[in-house]
Design a protein around this motif. Structure first.
Motif, short mmCIF file in Angstrom:
data_model
loop_
_atom_site.label_atom_id
_atom_site.label_comp_id
_atom_site.label_asym_id
_atom_site.label_seq_id
_atom_site.Cartn_x
_atom_site.Cartn_y
_atom_site.Cartn_z
N GLY A 98 0.78 -1.23 0.00
CA GLY A 98 0.00 0.00 0.00
C GLY A 98 0.81 1.28 0.00
N VAL A 99 2.05 1.21 0.48
CA VAL A 99 2.85 2.43 0.61
C VAL A 99 3.02 3.16 -0.72
N PRO A 100 3.48 2.52 -1.80
CA PRO A 100 3.62 3.27 -3.06
C PRO A 100 2.29 3.79 -3.60
N LEU A 101 1.20 3.09 -3.31
CA LEU A 101 -0.11 3.56 -3.76
C LEU A 101 -0.50 4.84 -3.02
N VAL A 102 -0.27 4.86 -1.71
CA VAL A 102 -0.56 6.06 -0.93
C VAL A 102 0.30 7.22 -1.41
N GLU A 103 1.56 6.96 -1.65
CA GLU A 103 2.45 8.02 -2.13
C GLU A 103 1.98 8.56 -3.48
N ALA A 104 1.51 7.66 -4.35
CA ALA A 104 1.04 8.11 -5.67
C ALA A 104 -0.21 8.96 -5.56
N VAL A 105 -1.16 8.55 -4.72
CA VAL A 105 -2.38 9.33 -4.54
C VAL A 105 -2.07 10.71 -3.98
N CYS A 106 -1.21 10.75 -2.98
CA CYS A 106 -0.88 12.03 -2.34
C CYS A 106 -0.14 12.95 -3.30
N GLN A 107 0.71 12.40 -4.13
CA GLN A 107 1.41 13.23 -5.11
C GLN A 107 0.45 13.75 -6.17
N ARG A 108 -0.45 12.90 -6.62
CA ARG A 108 -1.38 13.29 -7.68
C ARG A 108 -2.35 14.37 -7.21
N LEU A 109 -2.80 14.28 -5.95
CA LEU A 109 -3.79 15.23 -5.44
C LEU A 109 -3.17 16.40 -4.68
N ARG A 110 -1.84 16.46 -4.68
CA ARG A 110 -1.13 17.55 -3.98
C ARG A 110 -1.51 17.59 -2.50
N VAL A 111 -1.56 16.43 -1.88
CA VAL A 111 -1.92 16.33 -0.47
C VAL A 111 -0.80 16.95 0.37
N PRO A 112 -1.12 17.76 1.38
CA PRO A 112 -0.09 18.38 2.22
C PRO A 112 0.83 17.35 2.86
N THR A 113 2.06 17.76 3.10
CA THR A 113 3.10 16.86 3.60
C THR A 113 2.70 16.17 4.89
N GLU A 114 2.12 16.90 5.84
CA GLU A 114 1.79 16.30 7.13
C GLU A 114 0.75 15.19 6.98
N CYS A 115 -0.18 15.37 6.05
CA CYS A 115 -1.18 14.33 5.80
C CYS A 115 -0.55 13.15 5.07
N ARG A 116 0.29 13.43 4.09
CA ARG A 116 0.94 12.36 3.34
C ARG A 116 1.81 11.51 4.23
N ASP A 117 2.66 12.15 5.03
CA ASP A 117 3.61 11.40 5.86
C ASP A 117 2.89 10.51 6.87
N LEU A 118 1.82 11.02 7.47
CA LEU A 118 1.08 10.21 8.43
C LEU A 118 0.37 9.06 7.72
N ALA A 119 -0.18 9.31 6.53
CA ALA A 119 -0.87 8.25 5.79
C ALA A 119 0.11 7.15 5.40
N VAL A 120 1.31 7.52 4.96
CA VAL A 120 2.32 6.52 4.58
C VAL A 120 2.72 5.70 5.80
N MET A 121 2.97 6.37 6.92
CA MET A 121 3.39 5.67 8.13
C MET A 121 2.29 4.73 8.62
N THR A 122 1.06 5.20 8.62
CA THR A 122 -0.05 4.36 9.09
C THR A 122 -0.23 3.15 8.18
N THR A 123 -0.13 3.36 6.89
CA THR A 123 -0.24 2.25 5.94
C THR A 123 0.83 1.20 6.21
N ARG A 124 2.04 1.65 6.42
CA ARG A 124 3.17 0.73 6.61
C ARG A 124 3.13 0.02 7.95
N GLU A 125 2.66 0.70 8.99
CA GLU A 125 2.84 0.19 10.35
C GLU A 125 1.57 -0.27 11.04
N HIS A 126 0.39 -0.10 10.46
CA HIS A 126 -0.82 -0.39 11.24
C HIS A 126 -0.91 -1.86 11.65
N GLY A 127 -0.34 -2.75 10.87
CA GLY A 127 -0.32 -4.15 11.27
C GLY A 127 0.56 -4.38 12.48
#
Length: 418
Positions: A275-304
């Motif tokens: 999921g990590v590269p998918l989240v990064e791609a979505v955030c880049q495409r939609l110009r998601v702010p850095t604080e939202c992107r970084d937390l989304a990437v971390m949560t995707t990678r670590e929630h398990g």
């Protein structure tokens, strides 16, 4: 010159809601008239002015004509001859096309008051289809006004707009603006449901739309469908009053389940890393702010890993803290724990609900973080002044022992001293 309050201020007042901002339309005036009364011009595409005292917006009554795809493809016409009814007909929904005069009299030529009573989102005119942002706005309104429904003819029109490619002309910044506002409403799941119903979600965030129809193990996910799970996680975050970065993390945390091998379903081993590269791609495409992107990437990678926190050894927990940069950014780590708690609670099926189930993993890792942060890394560094290469390992070891002391059940494994 006649001045009317229009749009959301009128709508919300009629609904008995608090009104924060007022938009005004001015009929029978020219830009020169406005300047003469001290108004300050701010509109780029059409004449909008700020009141000299209140700083509220006053727009000259206008008509518009579609000239190109997308929401910027319009030519606007303002004139003292443009009527209030002509201005109101260009608006999106009937409930936003009501005007209130200074004496309180309502002008409602398109049935907005009736649709408020019916709790109905209905487009004012066929011109609705000329602006694709209106699809996003209706979806956002659905998340805010949770007892409203979309008129069948309006939903059909939205579906036709998507089929014609109008949504494809939206710029990323405007998509993100509307999505982020919808995520902060009372029931953000309704925004996604509307976007799916008209086909827009598949065009805007196809990685997210792909989750519907993907099964999960019923033992852990009584809702089974991954898309349904995301909706429940989002609404849990809203119920708990989470801030925007947490809600974005909740929205995107399971994208990896959309690309796991179908032959392995309902299992999704490794979906976190997928999921990590998918989240990064979505955030880049939609110009998601850095604080939202970084937390989304971390949560995707670590929630398990967070979900397994009670089984982690002290050394593994410290590695998790280090990987998440929790010592420099503890608040972000706490946000990640909050998003994962919503993930755990956002599971509701026909026979079971996890909404009120305790999530001790959050307190467990918060305690581990507090114990590890209490280690005096500076003192350790000074004691290793003659062997600076040993500093990182010595600090790591000290943190592991601190966590083990605070959480005896975690223990210290051999890797901590190697």
């Amino acid at each position: 010159m006649q001045i009317y309050v229009v749009g959301g201020a009128v709508r919300d007042r009629l609904l008995g809601l608090d009104v924060q901002d007022h938009d005004h339309v001015v009929v029978g005036a020219t830009p020169e008239d406005m300047l003469a009364q001290g108004f300050r011009p701010v509109g780029k595409d059409f004449p909008v002015f700020l009141h000299p005292k209140t700083q509220e917006e006053y727009a000259l009554a206008r008509t518009e004509r579609k000239t190109a795809p997308g929401y910027k493809g319009f030519v606007f016409h303002t004139s003292p001859d443009v009527t209030l009814e002509q201005d109101l007909i260009r608006r999106d929904l009937t409930i936003n096309a009501i005007a209130r005069a200074e004496d309180g009299t309502l002008t409602d030529p398109y049935g907005g008051v009736r649709d408020l009573e019916l709790r109905l989102f209905r487009h004012v005119s066929p011109a609705f289809e000329e602006d694709p942002v209106r699809i996003l706005r209706v979806a956002r309104f659905a998340a805010r006004f949770t007892d409203f429904t979309i008129a069948p003819e309006t939903l059909t029109l939205m579906q036709q707009m998507v089929a014609k490619g109008e949504v494809d002309a939206l710029v990323p910044e405007r998509v993100w603006q509307e999505l982020s506002r919808g995520l902060m409403e009372a029931k953000p799941s309704r925004m996604l449901e509307v976007l799916r119903a008209c086909g827009a979600l598949a065009r805007i965030v196809p990685e997210l739309d792909a989750l519907w129809g993907v099964p999960q193990p019923e033992k852990w996910h009584p809702e089974i469908d991954t898309g349904s799970h995301v909706l429940q996680v989002l609404d849990c975050a809203a119920e708990l009053g989470m801030e925007l970065p947490v809600r974005v993390a909740c929205l995107l945390h399971d994208l990896g389940k959309g690309v796991t091998p179908a032959a392995n379903w309902p299992a999704h081993h490794g979906h976190e890393d997928l999921g990590v590269p998918l989240v990064e791609a979505v955030c880049q495409r939609l110009r998601v702010p850095t604080e939202c992107r970084d937390l989304a990437v971390m949560t995707t990678r670590e929630h398990g890993n967070v979900g397994r926190a009670l089984q982690l050894r002290a050394n593994t927990m410290v590695k998790l803290l280090e990987r998440c940069d929790a010592f420099r950014k503890p608040a972000r780590f706490i946000q990640m724990l909050a998003a994962t708690e919503c993930d755990s609670r956002g599971r509701i099926g026909a026979q079971a609900s996890y909404r009120d189930t305790p999530f001790p993993q959050r307190a467990h890792l918060e305690q581990a973080l507090a114990a590890a942060r209490a280690v005096d890394a500076g003192a350790i560094a000074r004691s290793c002044s003659e062997q600076p290469a040993q500093i990182p390992q010595r600090v790591h070891q000290a943190r592991v022992h601190a966590v083990a002391a605070a959480l005896p059940s975690a223990g210290v494994d051999d890797a901590a001293t190697s």
